[in-house]
Write an enzyme that holds these catalytic residues in place. Structure first.
Site, PDB file in Angstrom:
ATOM      1  N   CYS A 164       0.945  -1.022  -0.065  1.00 57.42           N
ATOM      2  CA  CYS A 164      -0.072   0.010  -0.008  1.00 57.42           C
ATOM      3  C   CYS A 164       0.855   1.319  -0.068  1.00 57.42           C
ATOM      4  O   CYS A 164       2.087   1.385  -0.277  1.00 57.42           O
ATOM      5  CB  CYS A 164      -0.900  -0.142   1.126  1.00 57.42           C
ATOM      6  N   HIS A 166      -4.188   9.285   5.297  1.00 50.93           N
ATOM      7  CA  HIS A 166      -4.441   7.799   5.089  1.00 50.93           C
ATOM      8  C   HIS A 166      -6.173   7.498   5.646  1.00 50.93           C
ATOM      9  O   HIS A 166      -6.210   7.472   6.797  1.00 50.93           O
ATOM     10  CB  HIS A 166      -3.570   6.915   5.865  1.00 50.93           C
TER      11      HIS A 166
END
Length: 641
Positions: free
Chosen positions: A28, A562
């Site tokens: 990620c 995030h």
């Protein structure tokens, strides 16, 4: 070739239990995500104390090695060492895709295929234009060795277009790149081109508009050959077909022969289908275009000019213009003139005018840098850089150019403008409109006025109607009073990108954030599913799921946002990105929409860390004392060193 991450890679692989313990690997925005056969074999403490590793945790059924924002570079080396290179990007296929219309999907595909070769496309176009100018003013001759070598340099990408597109299309469709190259190369194979110029062995549909000569057969099936040089659509269709065949073959091929079995049979199936099916369809479509054009000319020259001018660039893109070329040649040979090129002459000029308007209107530095060379390239008749790199992906500028060319085509027919001889392109094409019998310049003068008029129309419409994509994505946030970032010598203030409850990073469940290993900042529990740019910035990362975005501000601050915890696993379309990696965004611009309810329903936390990833470059990063923030509130204050 050695990489600076080779040693780190060895340590990581060794301490996750070795290659044999790794089932799969993805990444990620900050971490490597391993699926291990036995997580007990991992040496977490060793990894935590390894230079280059922020931390290591086991969470959500994955073993995560936190690297930081340069994780894509580490991932490439690790995946290569594990022999997982072919798996790169495959996870993306499983992610929910934003629903698009068929036309928008086509535009997205064209944009994705042409973007990697845009710079070399522009370079080739500019070089061809310069050479044409040098020949026109007598500095070079078309027979000079210098001209021939430089012309080959500039023209190669256009002549061998199917090969270049075979490579980039394979990347776009996530298939074997060298299979894509082989398909493109086969379409330009010299023996096939020579066969098309030979004696026909039979004729299909004789006496109809679909009449086609057959020059060879494949297993007894007639093959209608077409000159695929400089074409676009045939190779894209072929590589798309190959990508589907390849995926099917990978499922059924035995492992022991998969390495050669899959590419072999992908090519053996795709290339004959390309020549037997795609070739005839292209040929017949071209013939239909030619017949329709002649019929329109009989009905109304004005409609004929509007039809040809308005659709010429579309015909060229699909390779349908080949049905008109024989008509042009025949008319110039028998009648001494033709009108097809008169009706379509302004196409490259309107493209140039549109990209010039974009150059003056856009605030996107990258788009500006592409627009000016594309403008000059279009003036000399090479419009591919403008079409594929700028106007077609944005749709509206391309449509404006087509409309202006259609109007110019109609006017040209009203004025009786004729084309007398095959010659140059762009500005070098004007001499082709001099009547050789009377030496009259009347046609050239009229065409010059028509061309200037078409360019003015294109420029004005494009300038008035064009908006940077990032501006089109903004909404009510753009009208709110967002505080200007503090630009004193000692500190910079950043507005909150989210609306919601503020909590310190220490309360975030994820250890990589709570320990400030990735940088200092704050976290927000959002109450509205919209994320805005707190200041002008460049999008330096935007993970494919849409859950995390990295921004680089002009001040040097790098921010990571995030959204949620472990939301990289979400497959339910919770995220809807509004910008892409590499975009330049403005303060208050909408970057992302996300569905808070969907995130919660999937069992994930919506807590969103917002961190300065290059904290070490600054004296300190302090968060707001407020317990809740709106988009107009200051969230972070960065003290400069």
């Amino acid at each position: 070739m050695a990489s600076k991450y080779d040693e780190l890679t060895k340590i990581i692989i060794q301490n996750v239990g070795g290659k044999s313990n790794v089932d799969s690997l993805t990444h990620c925005v900050t971490r490597l995500r391993f699926q291990l056969k036995d997580s007990s074999k991992a040496n977490t403490e060793v990894l935590k104390n390894t230079d280059g590793v922020v931390t290591a945790v086991e969470s959500g059924g994955q073993y995560q090695v936190v690297i930081g924002t340069h994780v894509p570079d580490v991932y490439k080396v690790v995946s290569k060492s594990l022999g997982l290179t072919e798996q790169v990007g495959q996870e993306n296929e499983k992610e929910p895709r934003k629903k698009m219309s068929l036309f928008n999907r086509f535009i997205d595909m064209i944009s994705g295929v042409f973007t990697p070769i845009l710079s070399i496309l522009i370079a080739g176009g500019v070089l061809k234009g310069v050479l044409a100018l040098l020949v026109a003013i007598g500095i070079l001759s078309s027979t000079d060795g210098t001209y021939i070598i430089l012309q080959a340099t500039g023209d190669a990408i256009f002549y061998f277009f199917p090969i270049f597109l075979g490579l980039t299309a394979a990347r776009k469709f996530k298939s074997n790149e060298f299979v894509g190259v082989a398909i493109g190369a086969s379409m330009l194979y010299p023996t096939l081109i020579a066969a098309a110029g030979g004696e026909a062995i039979s004729t299909l549909f004789a006496g109809t508009v679909l009449e086609s000569k057959v020059f060879l057969t494949f297993l007894g099936i007639p093959v209608i050959l077409l000159n695929y040089s400089s074409t676009v659509i045939p190779v894209l269709i072929s590589v798309f077909l190959a990508s589907k065949i390849e995926k099917f073959l990978k499922k059924i091929a035995p492992e022991v022969v998969k390495m050669f079995f899959v590419p072999l049979f992908t090519l053996v199936i795709t290339i004959p289908l390309t020549l037997i099916v795609i070739g005839p369809i292209s040929t017949w479509a071209s013939n239909l275009v030619g017949a329709t054009t002649l019929a329109l000319n009989d009905i109304s020259p004005i409609l004929y000019g509007m039809f040809l001018g308005g659709l010429w660039q579309v015909f060229v893109m699909f390779g349908l213009h080949w049905g008109l070329i024989p008509i042009v040649i025949n008319n110039t040979m028998t009648l001494g003139y033709d009108t097809i090129f008169a009706a379509t002459f302004t196409a490259s000029f309107t493209q140039s005018a549109v990209v010039l308007a974009i150059y003056f209107k856009t605030k996107d530095k990258k788009l500006k840098s592409l627009s000016l060379p594309a403008f000059f390239s279009g003036l000399v008749g090479v419009s591919e850089p403008a079409i594929y790199g700028i106007t077609l992906p944005r749709k509206r500028p391309f449509i404006i150019s087509c409309i202006a060319t259609g109007v110019a085509g109609a006017v040209s027919m009203m004025l009786g403008i004729k084309f007398f001889v095959l010659g140059g392109l762009g500005v070098f094409g004007f001499p082709s409109f001099i009547d050789p019998e009377t030496s009259s310049m009347q046609g050239v003068i009229r065409l010059a006025f028509v061309t200037i008029g078409a360019m003015v129309i294109s420029f004005i419409l494009a300038y008035l109607l064009f908006k940077d994509e990032k501006i089109q994505n903004t909404n009510e946030m753009a009208n709110r009073s967002v505080p200007e970032p503090e630009t004193s010598k000692n500190q910079e203030e950043l507005a909150s990108p989210l609306k919601g409850e503020v909590i310190p990073l220490s309360q975030v469940e994820d250890e990589a954030f709570s320990t400030e290993s990735l940088g200092k900042g704050m976290a927000i529990i959002p109450t509205e599913g919209k994320l805005y740019a707190p200041a002008d910035a460049e999008v330096i990362s935007f993970y494919h799921t849409g859950h995390a975005v990295g921004l680089a501000f002009d001040s040097g601050i790098e921010l990571l946002i995030h959204v949620g915890q472990n939301t990289v696993k979400l497959k339910n379309g919770a995220f809807s990105p509004k910008v892409s990696q590499g975009d330049r965004v403005t303060k208050g611009q909408l970057l992302l929409e996300f569905d808070i309810d969907k995130i919660k329903e999937a069992g994930y936390s919506t807590v969103t860390p917002i961190i300065v990833t290059n904290t070490a470059n600054f004296a300190d990063v302090k968060g707001t004392a407020q317990t809740s923030v709106d988009y107009t509130d200051i969230l972070l204050t960065v003290q400069k060193a």
